[in-house]
Design a protein around this motif. Sequence first.
Motif: not given
Length: 446
Positions: A270-271, A410-418, A421-428
């Motif tokens: 992510p970074d 912040w990195l841990a939070l953004l990793y969780r957000l990433d 998004l990945f799971r949402s994208y995969l489900a979509m």
Amino acid sequence: ALATAMAPLWPCVLLAASGILATDTPHPRNSALHLLTKKLLQKYQKEVRPVHDWTETTTVYLDIFVHAVIKCLDVKDAENQILKTSIWYREVWNDEFLSWNSSLFDEIREISLPLNAIWAPDIIINEFVDAERSPDLPYVYVNASGTIKNSKPIQVVSACGLETYAFPFDIQNCSLTFNSVMHTVEDVNLAFLRSREDIQHDKKVFLNDSEWELLSVSSTYSVLHSSAGDFAQIQFNVVIRRHPLAYVVSLLIPSIFLMLVDLGSFYLPPDCRARIVFKTNVLVGYTVFRVNMSDEVPRTAGSVPLIGIFFTICMALLVLSLFKSILLVRFLHDEQHSGWDWPLLCLQEDIDADGPTVDPRAQHAAVTESPTCQEHQAQAGTLTEIWSQLRSINNYLRAQDQAHRREAEWLALLYRLDQLLFRSYLAMLGLYTITLCSLWALWSGL
């Protein structure tokens, strides 16, 4: 001498031969067909409905054969689409003034008459949005009982509200409504020339090499009640479905490939700044593909194609992921920049705060002090300076540790957000694929 004697007789011989030929060859005006046509049309009044009793209703029998669906035209500023079909139209009615006894006219049972010389019903198609395009067939067939058969091919350009939600696996139902313009049901009634079952399942003349496939042609009879009177009408519902293979190859499969490429970008850190460049290129690909898709997908005001909805959602997820990566890189850049300036700022503050200040009275007193006292004072000042620098380094290290901790949070939070998004994208993507396969299965089952 014989030839000279016969010369005056040659004109008489030629005249006799011509008389014999004239007697054997009937004149066209004396033919039975000519006499019959003259008898039928001599006193015919085409402005009058052909019935002896004006209270009697003239029944017109209608029939159509769908030959081909030529094109589905898109109208950008209207709710409806325009459907262009080719049909073979037949209408049959009885004319009481055009009947004869075939035994009196050389057993002639059917003749052709000019259409513009006889009465014809004023039948129109309500869905017409363009001029009728059909070859000019000026004749109709009339039999001895007065039954008139009028057949002609028509290219119908009609308005049809298309449902494009399941595009390209869509099924359309377009209607063609026939009715009289001026005559009420008491004067002109409509009926079916064939049974409704025969009309519904007749596909013998339909051309299947176009974009559309004919499923059925259902029909209904009704009476339209209006302030001008009651009008009989017959509605033919042409049910067609699209051949999706060309759109699957040119639209659906490339869209799935593009989504898979975008899905692979989540495996980059992510970074990583290269992730932003990669996702930006994918976004450009999405935009180009969306522009090309807009030329292929029909646009209607009533419904939006499902493929367009999924594609827009995937673009939104891509933009969110790209925005998150930009914020992360910006945050890390600010942390690193502030980390490099921190030790200099700390040292500068310590020098300004703990550095020696010269007092005039102390300077005057120092002159009178002994060298041994001055040496002890110099050593004490050096230790104080070292202690302040150590304190500054300690503060700097603590600040760095806090910055690293904030960065890790912040990195841990953004990793969780990433991951979200990945799971949402995969489900979509999975839902998109399952939906397309289900629509294709339903389309194939019809």
